[in-house]
Write a protein that holds these residues in place. Structure first.
Motif, PDB file in Angstrom:
ATOM      1  N   GLY A 251       0.839  -1.353   0.081  1.00  0.00           N
ATOM      2  CA  GLY A 251      -0.078   0.022   0.104  1.00  0.00           C
ATOM      3  C   GLY A 251       0.713   1.148   0.042  1.00  0.00           C
ATOM      4  O   GLY A 251       0.404   2.472  -0.534  1.00  0.00           O
ATOM      5  N   LYS A 252       2.115   1.201   0.330  1.00  0.00           N
ATOM      6  CA  LYS A 252       2.864   2.500   0.259  1.00  0.00           C
ATOM      7  C   LYS A 252       3.051   2.899  -1.217  1.00  0.00           C
ATOM      8  O   LYS A 252       3.471   4.168  -1.328  1.00  0.00           O
ATOM      9  CB  LYS A 252       4.335   1.983   0.774  1.00  0.00           C
ATOM     10  CG  LYS A 252       4.430   1.661   2.141  1.00  0.00           C
ATOM     11  CD  LYS A 252       5.813   1.455   2.885  1.00  0.00           C
ATOM     12  CE  LYS A 252       5.741   1.158   4.306  1.00  0.00           C
ATOM     13  NZ  LYS A 252       7.155   0.817   4.832  1.00  0.00           N
ATOM     14  N   SER A 253       2.831   2.132  -2.151  1.00  0.00           N
ATOM     15  CA  SER A 253       2.750   2.529  -3.480  1.00  0.00           C
ATOM     16  C   SER A 253       1.672   3.354  -3.787  1.00  0.00           C
ATOM     17  O   SER A 253       1.514   3.991  -5.021  1.00  0.00           O
ATOM     18  CB  SER A 253       3.170   1.419  -4.343  1.00  0.00           C
ATOM     19  OG  SER A 253       4.401   0.700  -4.239  1.00  0.00           O
ATOM     20  N   ILE A 269     -13.175   0.321  -5.497  1.00  0.00           N
ATOM     21  CA  ILE A 269     -12.297   1.285  -5.057  1.00  0.00           C
ATOM     22  C   ILE A 269     -11.257   1.441  -6.079  1.00  0.00           C
ATOM     23  O   ILE A 269     -10.455   0.383  -6.445  1.00  0.00           O
ATOM     24  CB  ILE A 269     -11.737   0.997  -3.755  1.00  0.00           C
ATOM     25  CG1 ILE A 269     -12.816   1.308  -2.587  1.00  0.00           C
ATOM     26  CG2 ILE A 269     -10.768   1.936  -3.219  1.00  0.00           C
ATOM     27  CD1 ILE A 269     -13.734  -0.149  -2.356  1.00  0.00           C
ATOM     28  N   SER A 270     -11.039   2.663  -6.636  1.00  0.00           N
ATOM     29  CA  SER A 270      -9.965   2.966  -7.488  1.00  0.00           C
ATOM     30  C   SER A 270      -8.911   3.414  -7.021  1.00  0.00           C
ATOM     31  O   SER A 270      -8.838   4.335  -5.786  1.00  0.00           O
ATOM     32  CB  SER A 270     -10.644   4.017  -8.748  1.00  0.00           C
ATOM     33  OG  SER A 270      -9.654   4.530  -9.544  1.00  0.00           O
ATOM     34  N   LEU A 271      -7.752   2.852  -7.174  1.00  0.00           N
ATOM     35  CA  LEU A 271      -6.526   3.035  -6.575  1.00  0.00           C
ATOM     36  C   LEU A 271      -5.403   3.943  -7.575  1.00  0.00           C
ATOM     37  O   LEU A 271      -5.347   3.444  -8.861  1.00  0.00           O
ATOM     38  CB  LEU A 271      -5.722   1.938  -6.189  1.00  0.00           C
ATOM     39  CG  LEU A 271      -6.504   1.001  -5.245  1.00  0.00           C
ATOM     40  CD1 LEU A 271      -5.912  -0.429  -4.919  1.00  0.00           C
ATOM     41  CD2 LEU A 271      -6.785   1.662  -3.995  1.00  0.00           C
ATOM     42  N   SER A 272      -4.966   4.932  -7.347  1.00  0.00           N
ATOM     43  CA  SER A 272      -3.736   5.736  -8.184  1.00  0.00           C
ATOM     44  C   SER A 272      -2.489   5.466  -7.311  1.00  0.00           C
ATOM     45  O   SER A 272      -2.451   5.859  -5.909  1.00  0.00           O
ATOM     46  CB  SER A 272      -4.292   7.121  -7.972  1.00  0.00           C
ATOM     47  OG  SER A 272      -5.602   7.403  -8.595  1.00  0.00           O
ATOM     48  N   MET A 273      -1.627   5.235  -8.262  1.00  0.00           N
ATOM     49  CA  MET A 273      -0.170   5.059  -7.684  1.00  0.00           C
ATOM     50  C   MET A 273       0.643   6.257  -7.447  1.00  0.00           C
ATOM     51  O   MET A 273       0.277   7.275  -8.104  1.00  0.00           O
ATOM     52  CB  MET A 273       0.341   4.135  -8.560  1.00  0.00           C
ATOM     53  CG  MET A 273      -0.375   2.888  -8.762  1.00  0.00           C
ATOM     54  SD  MET A 273      -0.260   1.660  -7.291  1.00  0.00           S
ATOM     55  CE  MET A 273      -1.423   0.245  -8.110  1.00  0.00           C
ATOM     56  N   THR A 274       1.607   6.256  -6.610  1.00  0.00           N
ATOM     57  CA  THR A 274       2.552   7.216  -6.470  1.00  0.00           C
ATOM     58  C   THR A 274       3.412   7.114  -7.937  1.00  0.00           C
ATOM     59  O   THR A 274       3.421   6.267  -8.544  1.00  0.00           O
ATOM     60  CB  THR A 274       3.377   7.052  -5.414  1.00  0.00           C
ATOM     61  OG1 THR A 274       4.103   5.754  -5.456  1.00  0.00           O
ATOM     62  CG2 THR A 274       2.714   6.973  -4.178  1.00  0.00           C
ATOM     63  N   ALA A 275       4.487   8.010  -7.829  1.00  0.00           N
ATOM     64  CA  ALA A 275       5.242   8.109  -9.300  1.00  0.00           C
ATOM     65  C   ALA A 275       6.048   6.710  -9.112  1.00  0.00           C
ATOM     66  O   ALA A 275       6.300   6.097 -10.121  1.00  0.00           O
ATOM     67  CB  ALA A 275       6.367   9.290  -9.217  1.00  0.00           C
ATOM     68  N   GLU A 276       6.929   6.298  -8.108  1.00  0.00           N
ATOM     69  CA  GLU A 276       7.577   5.212  -7.958  1.00  0.00           C
ATOM     70  C   GLU A 276       6.482   3.930  -8.213  1.00  0.00           C
ATOM     71  O   GLU A 276       6.974   2.861  -8.628  1.00  0.00           O
ATOM     72  CB  GLU A 276       8.136   5.038  -6.537  1.00  0.00           C
ATOM     73  CG  GLU A 276       9.310   5.939  -6.325  1.00  0.00           C
ATOM     74  CD  GLU A 276      10.150   5.870  -4.990  1.00  0.00           C
ATOM     75  OE1 GLU A 276       9.607   5.152  -4.294  1.00  0.00           O
ATOM     76  OE2 GLU A 276      10.946   6.672  -4.786  1.00  0.00           O
ATOM     77  N   PHE A 281       4.387  -0.915 -10.772  1.00  0.00           N
ATOM     78  CA  PHE A 281       3.322  -1.707 -11.137  1.00  0.00           C
ATOM     79  C   PHE A 281       3.274  -2.032 -12.516  1.00  0.00           C
ATOM     80  O   PHE A 281       2.952  -3.086 -12.993  1.00  0.00           O
ATOM     81  CB  PHE A 281       1.970  -0.439 -10.923  1.00  0.00           C
ATOM     82  CG  PHE A 281       0.607  -1.413 -10.961  1.00  0.00           C
ATOM     83  CD1 PHE A 281       0.467  -2.642 -10.248  1.00  0.00           C
ATOM     84  CD2 PHE A 281      -0.129  -0.967 -11.939  1.00  0.00           C
ATOM     85  CE1 PHE A 281      -0.949  -3.106 -10.356  1.00  0.00           C
ATOM     86  CE2 PHE A 281      -1.353  -1.519 -12.032  1.00  0.00           C
ATOM     87  CZ  PHE A 281      -1.710  -2.624 -11.210  1.00  0.00           C
ATOM     88  N   ALA A 282       4.076  -1.147 -13.281  1.00  0.00           N
ATOM     89  CA  ALA A 282       4.233  -1.498 -14.657  1.00  0.00           C
ATOM     90  C   ALA A 282       5.279  -2.623 -15.007  1.00  0.00           C
ATOM     91  O   ALA A 282       4.943  -3.489 -15.939  1.00  0.00           O
ATOM     92  CB  ALA A 282       4.883  -0.089 -15.739  1.00  0.00           C
ATOM     93  N   GLU A 283       6.128  -2.695 -14.196  1.00  0.00           N
ATOM     94  CA  GLU A 283       7.199  -3.671 -14.237  1.00  0.00           C
ATOM     95  C   GLU A 283       6.482  -5.196 -13.921  1.00  0.00           C
ATOM     96  O   GLU A 283       6.678  -6.095 -14.482  1.00  0.00           O
ATOM     97  CB  GLU A 283       8.315  -3.247 -13.247  1.00  0.00           C
ATOM     98  CG  GLU A 283       9.147  -4.581 -13.315  1.00  0.00           C
ATOM     99  CD  GLU A 283      10.524  -4.190 -12.048  1.00  0.00           C
ATOM    100  OE1 GLU A 283      11.281  -4.930 -12.024  1.00  0.00           O
ATOM    101  OE2 GLU A 283      10.534  -3.115 -11.587  1.00  0.00           O
ATOM    102  N   VAL A 284       5.680  -5.088 -12.713  1.00  0.00           N
ATOM    103  CA  VAL A 284       4.899  -6.373 -12.357  1.00  0.00           C
ATOM    104  C   VAL A 284       4.045  -6.769 -13.520  1.00  0.00           C
ATOM    105  O   VAL A 284       4.020  -7.846 -13.436  1.00  0.00           O
ATOM    106  CB  VAL A 284       4.266  -5.840 -10.984  1.00  0.00           C
ATOM    107  CG1 VAL A 284       3.364  -6.997 -10.489  1.00  0.00           C
ATOM    108  CG2 VAL A 284       5.337  -5.650  -9.915  1.00  0.00           C
ATOM    109  N   THR A 285       3.301  -5.745 -13.911  1.00  0.00           N
ATOM    110  CA  THR A 285       2.142  -6.415 -15.058  1.00  0.00           C
ATOM    111  C   THR A 285       2.794  -6.838 -16.331  1.00  0.00           C
ATOM    112  O   THR A 285       2.342  -7.560 -16.838  1.00  0.00           O
ATOM    113  CB  THR A 285       1.316  -5.153 -15.140  1.00  0.00           C
ATOM    114  OG1 THR A 285       1.895  -3.948 -15.571  1.00  0.00           O
ATOM    115  CG2 THR A 285       0.418  -4.942 -13.969  1.00  0.00           C
TER     116      THR A 285
END
Length: 843
Positions: A251-253, A269-276, A281-285
């Motif tokens: 959740g820190k992301s 619930i829609s989640l918006s990520m931090t810059a990091e 998230f792009a790397e994991v997906t």
């Protein structure tokens, strides 16, 4: 005119009726009594279920009727909605969730539309303790505790609960007091607050899929159940998944969580990520296309979507069978996650912190004060005064109605804001009546005097109230707790005052004229004056400086002792007793023994009748107050149960936010007045308002009083009142400059002060009389509030005449043309020659 008149009347009546309707029910009713006759269908069947629930409570299987009904309905799969067809529950198919929503709706129905705060009606108190594992992890506990208090405060704000009290107790515990919340009937509130909201993105095993919950998970994975609701039957299905123990992301992301509706009308619930977080998230997906990524919250998976492609936008969603309430509660805790688990160690029902005798005395004092205002207005202004009183009644009703409609909680700081609103309403009506009187003196007819009077006061009322709205907006924006609550009521008061002063009262006066009423306003008791106020500016400066220095010296001398338990924390003792002592008796012993501030309250554990006495004291005074009470009242059989240290309920951030709010409010007032008037007016208003607040605080400290949390609202109330007074005089100066082009600035200022003097004195006198009744007959914190406001009225009235206007005069160095041309600083080459140089020098 007749059509316009009746439209005003109908609109005013509709607003008053709406306000009265919004206040229903005015008093809370016990759920057990309310539910007896609430069923609208199959009443006989519901009575049978109700009697069974009452029997369960009687034998101790459930602590309350609410919980007994909830449990019986769940065990026997009873759909409670069939007894209440008038309550809309949407399209919820699951019976258990529908019953939960129905019972919460019924619980809300039986509660007052305008709940009282902890100080007026009590509430519930529970103590949360940091989990032992977090405490023993080697991390310093002070930082987690302070962080937890901040997070809890934000979560409570998200629940819509106003005016809570949060404070540290010892090194591992947090005490939370909530008004208007029933945890004995609605324990889910505590669950929402204490859950960590530990969010994780974890991979589902790509090859192995369990067929039952008895399957053994592979190494590094665990077996978790994903719940799904059948939208046709409402049944809950549990699907087993092997989910990786180590998360790919946490959740820190996540930067923020928001409630959204999906394509089927449900909630997610829609989640918006931090810059990091977006990069991770792009790397994991990208690395796990075709795999399932489970979104796990506090060990429970909510969804496990298949990754179709790399997701670069940094957006994710938690989809589940959420009700609207569940979705908002989940997004609330996700936006305010705890880093460690907490559990409940105490759960109590607390009595009002304001004693019964203090409340009754304060109510009587308020009624006496209101009676004095009504008596004065009707005697001095006669029928016009009676109309003004009716308009003030509509004003108060409108404020309370809007508060009830938005779910505000009525507390002492809220009452302070309400008093300020009514005071501003009195001021607006007196201003209107005095201006009508001036027009009548010029020989105008009743209707013409009424119209001209309203036209001339419009800008004054608008400017004075807009500065209050500006202040309220900043308090709502930056403030927390009582500061924000004060700002909300002040903002409501702006609209109520404008509506009643310019709409309702005008309708009633026009109705009187249409009915043949000739004498709108009787002759004045206060004769017209022509005093030279500016001549006294130097002695006034000397007095102001002396008071500022005396107050500053007193605050430096007393240091931290000028702040009470709410700001500094202290000790808390819990006592058993054989004979109940009144809160006044406890306070009397503390005063006689010079033990400083004490806050006594009675509380009992939820579901139990036995009460205990809780006393909060200054640091080191816990044991002495117990000893003093035991000596003074041996028959009370007081015995100590527990002694502990408590932290401040007014956090450092709240104090800084309050100061920042006031500072920005003053800057905003300066900009507004400079724009609407001219820079010199703004400088005079801001400096004199700061002068009023500082001297009021200094005098309060000089009298040996201590600041508690409600005193923040009292200071804000003083600032709001005094700035309103100054705007009225400044507006008259601006008008007289336009009407008297051949008078000097010195003469215009004196003329404006003299022509508004009756309004200034009448408004201050009526408001001061109301405040003095509370000071004389009120008790406890009510008396402290009244003392600050009384001091503020006196100091503010003095500064409006002898500080604000001389600052305006000095800023422009007596140059009228500089005021009229709106120059930032005086131009010496264009300085006019004052026709009365000796007098303008104060000689």
């Amino acid at each position: 005119m007749k059509r316009s008149l009746w439209l005003k009347g109908i609109f005013s009546l509709l607003i008053a009726l709406w306000s009265g309707y919004s206040l229903r029910p005015l008093r809370s009713r016990p759920f057990d009594d309310f539910i007896q006759h609430r069923a609208r269908a199959e009443a006989e069947g519901f009575q049978i279920l109700l009697r069974r629930a009452q029997e369960e409570v009687a034998v101790g299987h459930d602590s309350t009727l609410y919980l007994a009904l909830q449990r019986l309905a769940q065990e026997e799969e009873v759909d409670l909605a069939k007894f209440f067809p008038d309550i809309r529950l949407g399209d919820l198919k699951n019976v258990e969730r529908r019953n939960g929503l129905l019972l919460r709706t019924l619980l809300k129905e039986c509660q007052s539309s305008l709940p009282r705060g902890l100080d007026l009606a009590g509430g519930v108190s529970f103590v949360l303790e940091i989990d032992e594992q977090a405490h023993s992890s080697g991390v310093r506990t002070e930082m987690p505790l302070a962080k937890a208090i901040e997070i809890m405060s934000r979560r409570i704000d998200g629940l819509g609960v106003t005016e809570p009290i949060l404070r540290a107790r010892g090194e591992r515990q947090i005490e939370i007091q909530l008004p208007g919340i029933s945890t004995k009937d609605n324990p889910e509130v505590i669950d929402v607050l204490k859950k960590p909201a530990k969010l994780e993105f974890r991979l589902v095993h790509p090859q192995q899929h369990p067929t039952s919950f008895s399957d053994t998970p592979p190494l590094g994975y665990e077996l978790l159940a994903l719940e799904r609701e059948d939208h046709k039957t409402g049944q809950i299905q549990k699907l087993p998944y092997f989910i990786k123990r180590v998360p790919e992301m946490t959740g820190k992301s996540v930067q923020s969580a928001q409630v959204m509706t999906n394509a089927y009308g449900g909630y997610e619930i829609s989640l918006s990520m931090t810059a990091e977080g977006r990069e991770r998230f792009a790397e994991v997906t990208r690395r796990h296309v075709g795999h399932q990524l489970a979104i796990v919250l506090d060990g429970k998976p909510y969804s496990a979507p298949v990754i179709r492609q790399e997701i670069e936008g940094g957006q994710a969603s938690i989809s589940g069978d959420f009700s609207q309430r569940e979705a908002f509660e989940l997004s609330n805790v996700l936006n305010n996650p705890l880093e460690f688990a907490m559990h409940v160690v105490e759960l109590n029902e607390i009595r009002p912190s304001l004693a019964d005798d203090a409340r009754s005395n304060s109510i009587r004092a308020s009624l006496v004060g209101i009676g004095i205002v009504i008596l004065f207005m009707t005697i001095y202004y006669r029928f016009a005064g009676f109309i003004a009183v009716l308009a003030l009644g509509i004003n108060a009703l409108l404020v309370l109605g809007i508060m009830a409609h938005i779910g505000a909680t009525l507390t002492l700081p809220g009452i302070a804001a309400l008093i300020l609103t009514i005071g501003m309403g009195v001021d607006a009506n007196i201003l209107i009546l005095e201006r009508i009187r001036e027009e009548l003196r010029r020989g105008k007819q009743a209707l013409q005097a009424l119209q001209e009077g309203y036209r001339r006061v419009l800008t004054s009322i608008l400017d004075s109230n807009l500065t209050s709205l500006l202040t309220a907006t900043i308090l709502i924006w930056l403030g927390t707790g009582p500061v924000r609550g004060f700002g909300v009521i002040l903002a409501i008061g702006f609209f109520a005052t404008m509506f009643c002063a310019l709409f309702s009262s005008r309708f009633l006066m026009e109705l009187g004229i249409a009915a043949g009423w000739k004498q709108l306003v009787p002759p004045a008791w206060i004769p017209a004056t022509s005093w030279d106020f500016l001549r006294l500016r130097k002695p006034a400066y000397i007095l102001s400086i002396a008071l500022l220095l005396a107050g500053s010296f007193a605050m430096l001398l007393r240091g931290g002792h000028a702040y009470g338990i709410d700001f500094r924390g202290g000790d808390e003792v819990l006592l058993q007793f054989g004979q109940k002592l009144s809160l006044r008796e406890i306070q009397s012993v503390a005063d006689s023994e010079k033990l400083g501030e004490v806050i006594p309250t009675y509380q009992s554990a939820i579901g139990e009748a036995t009460e205990v006495l809780r006393i909060q004291t200054e640091v080191g005074q816990g044991r002495p107050i117990v000893q003093a009470l035991q000596n003074q009242y041996p028959d009370a059989q007081l015995s100590l149960i527990r002694e502990s240290s408590i932290g401040a309920s007014v956090s450092q951030s709240l104090r800084w936010n309050a100061l920042l709010s006031v500072a920005l409010a003053l800057v905003g007032i300066l900009i507004y007045i400079a724009f609407r008037f001219e820079m010199g007016y703004g400088i005079g208003a801001v400096l004199s308002t700061f002068h009023d607040a500082w001297i009021t605080i200094g005098l309060y400290v000089l009298l040996g009083r201590q600041f508690s949390a409600p005193m923040i609202a009292a200071i804000l109330m003083t600032i709001g009142y005094t700035i309103n007074d100054k705007i009225i005089i400044f507006d008259r100066i601006r008008e007289e400059l336009r009407l008297n082009p051949f008078l000097s600035l010195y003469e215009v200022i004196n003329l404006a002060i003299n022509r508004t003097l009756s309004r200034t004195l009448l408004t201050s006198a009526t408001t001061l009389l109301s405040s003095l009744t509370l000071l004389c007959f009120g008790l406890g914190v009510v008396r402290d509030l009244a003392l600050i406001f009384s001091l503020g009225i006196i100091v503010g009235t003095f500064s409006s005449i002898f500080t604000a206007t001389p600052i305006l005069y000095g800023w422009h160095r007596g140059d009228r043309r500089h005021v009229e041309t709106h120059e930032l600083l005086p131009n010496k080459s264009k300085m006019e020659v004052d026709p009365c140089p000796e007098r303008s020098d104060g000689q």
